[in-house]
Motif scaffolding. Structure first.
Motif, short mmCIF file in Angstrom:
data_model
loop_
_atom_site.label_atom_id
_atom_site.label_comp_id
_atom_site.label_asym_id
_atom_site.label_seq_id
_atom_site.Cartn_x
_atom_site.Cartn_y
_atom_site.Cartn_z
N PRO A 297 0.82 -1.23 0.00
CA PRO A 297 0.00 0.00 0.00
C PRO A 297 0.85 1.27 0.00
O PRO A 297 0.47 2.27 -0.60
N LEU A 298 2.01 1.23 0.65
CA LEU A 298 2.88 2.41 0.69
C LEU A 298 3.47 2.69 -0.69
O LEU A 298 3.48 3.83 -1.15
N VAL A 299 3.94 1.64 -1.33
CA VAL A 299 4.47 1.81 -2.68
C VAL A 299 3.36 2.30 -3.60
O VAL A 299 3.57 3.18 -4.44
N ALA A 300 2.16 1.74 -3.42
CA ALA A 300 1.02 2.15 -4.24
C ALA A 300 0.74 3.64 -4.04
O ALA A 300 0.47 4.38 -4.99
N LEU A 301 0.86 4.08 -2.78
CA LEU A 301 0.62 5.50 -2.49
C LEU A 301 1.65 6.37 -3.22
O LEU A 301 1.32 7.38 -3.84
N PHE A 302 2.89 5.94 -3.18
CA PHE A 302 3.96 6.68 -3.84
C PHE A 302 3.72 6.74 -5.35
O PHE A 302 3.82 7.81 -5.97
N PHE A 303 3.34 5.62 -5.93
CA PHE A 303 3.06 5.59 -7.37
C PHE A 303 1.87 6.49 -7.71
O PHE A 303 1.87 7.16 -8.73
N ALA A 304 0.87 6.47 -6.83
CA ALA A 304 -0.31 7.31 -7.06
C ALA A 304 0.09 8.78 -7.05
O ALA A 304 -0.35 9.57 -7.89
N CYS A 305 0.98 9.17 -6.10
CA CYS A 305 1.46 10.55 -6.04
C CYS A 305 2.14 10.93 -7.36
O CYS A 305 1.89 12.00 -7.92
#
Lengths: 358, 487
Positions: A297-305
Motif C-alpha cells: 500500500p505504501l508503494v502504491a501511495l507513492f506511485f499514485a502521487c
C-alpha cells in the motif's frame, strides 16, 4: 578464524533505499534535462500536483484505491508463483459486470442494495475472467502470462463493443463512455477531498484480509508451499491445481472490485479506459514492495502521487505527463539492480574472506 | 605432486563443517578420507577442489601455497574432483561431453578428440562408445568418462566422492584397477568413502574425520576396528531381519507398464502381501523409482492394473492412494519431498490434519519440537529446510510417516545417513511395521542393506523386474550379477 559480521538489517535496508533513490533521481534528472525542461521545477510540480491542495490529494487517494486493490490480488498469485498479467482485463471485466448490475437492476431497488449487488457482480466478473486464464494454465498447459495477455485483449474488445454498441449513449456512441449513472448510485464522498469513505474502508479491509489470509491460514501457507516447490505438494496432500485456481479467483476478485469501484466511485459510467493501466502498474507495485503485504500500500501511495503529480506537467512545463512512468520504470529497474549488486558484493566478500586472506 | 592441508576451517554461520583439518597426501598414493555423515568429508573436498571457499587455513601444493576461486583454478593446478552425482550433460554424446571444457578457439577437430578419448579408454580399459548419448549410460560409465575428462584436462590429483555408490561390482573392479594404474604413473587419488571394505583393498593411507576434525591417521596394514572406533562415538547395533508371516494381498500389479524415468517400467507382475519387507535392488534408474511412484499413484500406468487391499486403483490419483494409507518418501528430498523456503515448523503446519481454515501455530510448534528430539534433527522449528544437512533432511522426511501408514514406499530411506543413523532408522521402521501390521517396500543402492533388512528382493534391470526371490534363497553374488542384467 574470521566471522563475517552481518550488517544491521534496518541500516542496510535504508542504504539500499537511498542508493535506489539516488539512481532514480540522477536518471530522471538526466531525462528531463535532455527533454529541455528544468528538472527541479518538474519535481516541484509533481510534489505540488500531488499534495498542493485537499482535492489534489483526494485525486491521489482515488488512484491509490484501485492500485492497492489490484496489488492485494496480485499478492495471492505471486505467492503461488503465477504471473497474473491478466489482472488488467480482470479489472475491466469487474467494471463491466458492475455496470451491468447498475444497468439491469430496476430503479425501484434501494440504491445501497444496488451498489452492494454491483460490487458482488464486479468481484464475480473479475474472478470469472481470472478463472479463464487459470483453467487455460492448469488444464490447457498455456502459460498464465500468455493466457492473461490474450484475455486482456478480449476484455478490452468487449468493453469497446459495449460502449459503442448495446450500452451506447442515447443517440451518440462516443469514447467518453456510456450514460452516466443516476446520482444515488454514486458512492457518496467527503465534500472537500471528494473521496468515498466506503471505498477507503473496503480497501483497508482488503489489505487486512489479505495479510491475515496469507499469514495465518492454511490457504496462505499452501499457496506459499506450492509456489516454492510444486513437486512436493503431494507429501502435504495439497492440490496445486485447486490452489492455483483459488489464487486466480482472489486476484480476479480484488481486481474486479477495483473495476466496479472505478465505475461507481470515480467515473460514474463505463469508459473505454476504465482500468487506466492500474493492473499493469500494480505488478510493479508488488514487485517493488518485495511481495510484502504491508509495503505494497505504501508503494502504491507513492506511485499514485507520481501519477497524479505529473498530470499538470504538460501544461506548466510542456513535458509529457508520462514522466511518472519513466520514474516508476526506473525505480523498478534500480531496485532490481541494487538487489543483484548486493548479491554480487556478498559473493565477492565471501571470496575475500576465503583463501586465508582477511 | 603432493598436497598438504594446514588447519583448514570452513564455517557456515555457526556450523563448523571443518574445524582445523591438517594432513598430507603423498605423490603416487591412494589416500582415503573416511568418517560418518556430517563429519565434514565432502566439505573438505569441495574446499580442496575450489568448489567452495575456505574460511581460513592453507593449502600447499608441492610446498607452494595455492588459492583458488573456482573449480577451474584447481583444475589448472592439477586437482580434479569427481562428484557424487556426475555433473555432465545427459543430452550430449560421450565425445561431446569429453570435448566440453577442452575446446579452444573456433574450429575444433572431432577426430583429434576421438583419438584422444580412445587413447585413454584403451589405457584404462574402459568401455565407452564415443557416439552414445550420455543419458543411456550407467552411473559407472559416466564416472569413467569424467575420470578421463579430468585426466585430459591435466589432473594429477583426482578426488572421488563416494564413487562406489550405485555402480555394479564389475564396474567397481574396473574403477579400482584404473585408479591403481594411475597411481603407478605417479598420480594421486583421494577417496572419500564410508565403505570401510573399499578403503581396505584400495588405499595406502587413511585419515579419519569426526565432527570436522582429524581424529586419526593410519598407514597400511589397517586396523579396521580401530578405524571404526575413531569414526563413531559408540558401536551401533546392526538390525536383524524380523521374522514375519505374510498376510493378505496388499498391493498387486498385473502386467503394469508405465513410462517415466530413464527406462520406464515394463510388464510388471508383482503381488506384495501384508507385513512383507521388500527390497528393490538395481542400478540407479533401472525402474525402481518408477515402480514406487506407480505404487503410490504419482505415475499412472498406460497398461495393466494396480489394486490395493483388493480394490482396483488403476488410474486413481495419489490422494486416493493416500486414503488407503499409502505413504511414499522420495529420494530427491529438496525436489520432491520438502519445500525449500519453508521452515520445519511450516512443514508440520502443512501436515496438520484438522479441517480448520487456520494454522494451529501452537500445535505446529509442539509437533516440531517433539519430532526434532525424537528423530534427532539438528535444527530448530524456525530453521529453513534447505539449510539442514542431507542427513537431517532425511530424518525430517522420515518423521512425516503418519501413525496409520499401512504401505510404506521408501526410496532410498537411509540416503545421506551414516551407518549408526541408518541402523537406528531401520530399527524404527521395523518396529513400526510390526506394531502397525504395515508393509514396507524400499530401494537401496547397497545390496548389503537390502539383504540385511528385506525378506524378499526384487531386482530391476532396464525397467523390468528380472529377479524376484526370498532373501533366504539368495546371496550377494547372485543379486550382484542380476543387477548387471545376468540372471
Amino acid at each position: 578464524m574470521t566471522i563475517i559480521k552481518e550488517e544491521n538489517t534496518t541500516i542496510s535496508l535504508l542504504k539500499d533505499i537511498s542508493l535506489t533513490a539516488l539512481f532514480v533521481f540522477i536518471f530522471t534528472t538526466l531525462i528531463i534535462t535532455i527533454s529541455g525542461a528544468p528538472p527541479f521545477e518538474a519535481y516541484e510540480n509533481i510534489i505540488r500536483g500531488a499534495f498542493g491542495s485537499y482535492s489534489k490529494f483526494g485525486q491521489v487517494i482515488k488512484v491509490w484505491i484501485p492500485l492497492t486493490l489490484c496489488s492485494c490480488g496480485l499478492l495471492y498469485t505471486f505467492k503461488i508463483n503465477l504471473w497474473n498479467i491478466g489482472i488488467e482485463g480482470q479489472m475491466i471485466m469487474g467494471a463491466v459486470f458492475g455496470m451491468a448490475a447498475f444497468k439491469y437492476i430496476p430503479g425501484t431497488c434501494p440504491a445501497a442494495l444496488t451498489i452492494l449487488i454491483a460490487f458482488i457482480a464486479g468481484l464475480t466478473g473479475g474472478a470469472i475472467w481470472a478463472l479463464f486464464a487459470g483453467f487455460l494454465k492448469t488444464f490447457g498447459g498455456v502459460n498464465e502470462i500468455f493466457a492473461g495477455l490474450g484475455m486482456n485483449f478480449v476484455a478490452q474488445s468487449i468493453i469497446l463493443w459495449l460502449i459503442f454498441g448495446p450500452w451506447k449513449r442515447e443517440g451518440i456512441a462516443s469514447m467518453s463512455g456510456t450514460e452516466q449513472l443516476s446520482e444515488p448510485l454514486w458512492l457518496s464522498t467527503f465534500t472537500k477531498m471528494r473521496i468515498s469513505p466506503t471505498a477507503i474502508v473496503l480497501t483497508v479491509a482488503s489489505i487486512l484480509i489479505t495479510a491475515f489470509i496469507l499469514k495465518y491460514t492454511k490457504v496462505g501457507l499452501g499457496l506459499k508451499a506450492i509456489g516454492s516447490n510444486m513437486q512436493s505438494a503431494f507429501m502435504y496432500k495439497l492440490k496445486p491445481t485447486s490452489y492455483m485456481l483459488l489464487a486466480m479467483i482472489f486476484a480476479g476478485g480484488f481486481a474486479g472490485l477495483a473495476g466496479t469501484m472505478q465505475v461507481t466511485g470515480v467515473y460514474h459510467r463505463l469508459i473505454p479506459t476504465i482500468s487506466s493501466n492500474y493492473g499493469y502498474l500494480a505488478l510493479f507495485v508488488v514487485m517493488l514492495a518485495n511481495y510484502n503485504v504491508w509495503a505494497a500500500p505504501l508503494v502504491a501511495l507513492f506511485f499514485a502521487c507520481l501519477n497524479v503529480g505529473s498530470i499538470q506537467l504538460p501544461m506548466v512545463l510542456q513535458i509529457d505527463s508520462s514522466l511518472s512512468g519513466v520514474i516508476q520504470g526506473a525505480l523498478v529497474l534500480a531496485t532490481l539492480g541494487v538487489q543483484s549488486f548486493k548479491t554480487m558484493k556478498k559473493k565477492r566478500r565471501e571470496y575475500n574472506n576465503s583463501n586465508g586472506r582477511v | 605432486m603432493w598436497i598438504e592441508l594446514k588447519s583448514i576451517h570452513k564455517h557456515y554461520g555457526n556450523v563448523r563443517a571443518n574445524n582445523g583439518v591438517s594432513f598430507k597426501v603423498n605423490e603416487g598414493s591412494i589416500h582415503a578420507v573416511i568418517g560418518e555423515n556430517g563429519a565434514g568429508k565432502s566439505t573438505l573436498m569441495k574446499v580442496l577442489s575450489g568448489y567452495t571457499s575456505r574460511t581460513s587455513g592453507e593449502i600447499l601444493v608441492d610446498g607452494e601455497p595455492v588459492y583458488f576461486k573456482s573449480p577451474e583454478d584447481a583444475t589448472k593446478i592439477g586437482i580434479g574432483m569427481l562428484y557424487q552425482d556426475p555433473m555432465d550433460f545427459p543430452q550430449l554424446t560421450v565425445l561431446e561431453n569429453f570435448m566440453l571444457g577442452q575446446i579452444k578457439g573456433f574450429r575444433n577437430s572431432e577426430k583429434k578428440f576421438k583419438e584422444k578419448l580412445k587413447k585413454y579408454t584403451d589405457e584404462l580399459e574402459f568401455d565407452l562408445s564415443p557416439n552414445a548419448q550420455l543419458k543411456t549410460l550407467t552411473i559407472g560409465e559416466r564416472q569413467q568418462l569424467e575420470i578421463i575428462r579430468l585426466l585430459s584436462l591435466g589432473a594429477k590429483v583426482i578426488i572421488l566422492d563416494e564413487p562406489t555408490t550405485g555402480i555394479s561390482v564389475e564396474q567397481k573392479d574396473k574403477l579400482f584397477a584404473a585408479l591403481k594404474r594411475l597411481v603407478k604413473e605417479g598420480k594421486s587419488v583421494i577417496l572419500v568413502s564410508h565403505k570401510i571394505e573399499d578403503v581396505e583393498i584400495l588405499c595406502d593411507k587413511i585419515t579419519v574425520l569426526k565432527q570436522g576434525c582429524v581424529t586419526g591417521e593410519m598407514e597400511k596394514p589397517f586396523d579396521l576396528e580401530k578405524a571404526l572406533m575413531m569414526m563413531f562415538e559408540t558401536e551401533s547395533k546392526t538390525p536383524v531381519r524380523s521374522k514375519i508371516v505374510p498376510g493378505k494381498k496388499h498391493i498387486e500389479m498385473k502386467n503394469v507398464s508405465v513410462s517415466g524415468g530413464r527406462t520406464g517400467l515394463h510388464n510388471c507382475d508383482v503381488t506384495v502381501r501384508r507385513n512383507e519387507i521388500i527390497g528393490l535392488a538395481g542400478l540407479e534408474g533401472s525402474g525402481q523409482g518408477v515402480f514406487l511412484r506407480c505404487a503410490t499413484g504419482l505415475l499412472k500406468p498406460y497398461s495393466g492394473s494396480v489394486s490395493l487391499n483388493g480394490k482396483n486403483m488403476t488410474g486413481k490419483n495419489i490422494l486416493s492412494y493416500q486414503k488407503e494409507n499409502t505413504v511414499f518418501l522420495p529420494t530427491n528430498r529438496l525436489e520432491e519431498g520438502l519445500i525449500p523456503g519453508l521452515t520445519i515448523k511450516e512443514h508440520y503446519s502443512l501436515r496438520q490434519k484438522s479441517r480448520s481454515l487456520f494454522v494451529d501455530g501452537a500445535k505446529a510448534s509442539s509437533d516440531s519440537k517433539e519430532n526434532i528430539s525424537k528423530y534427532n534433527i539438528k535444527g530448530d522449528p524456525r530453521t529453513l529446510v534447505e539449510s539442514l544437512s542431507g542427513g537431517n533432511q532425511q530424518r525430517l522426511l522420515l518423521s512425516f510417516i503418519p501413525d496409520d501408514a499401512e504401505l510404506l514406499l521408501l526410496e532410498n530411506p537411509t540416503r545421506g545417513l551414516d551407518i549408526g543413523s541408518a541402523n537406528w532408522v531401520w530399527e524404527l521402521l521395523q518396529d513400526f511395521s510390526k506394531d502397525n501390521n504395515s508393509t514396507i517396500i524400499f530401494t537401496s543402492p547397497e545390496i548389503d542393506e537390502i539383504l540385511m533388512i528385506a525378506d524378499r528382493v526384487l531386482v530391476f534391470f532396464d525397467g523390468k523386474i528380472i529377479k524376484d526371490v526370498k532373501t533366504d534363497d539368495t546371496n550377494l553374488d547372485e543379486i550382484g550379477s542380476a543387477i548387471a542384467g545376468k540372471v
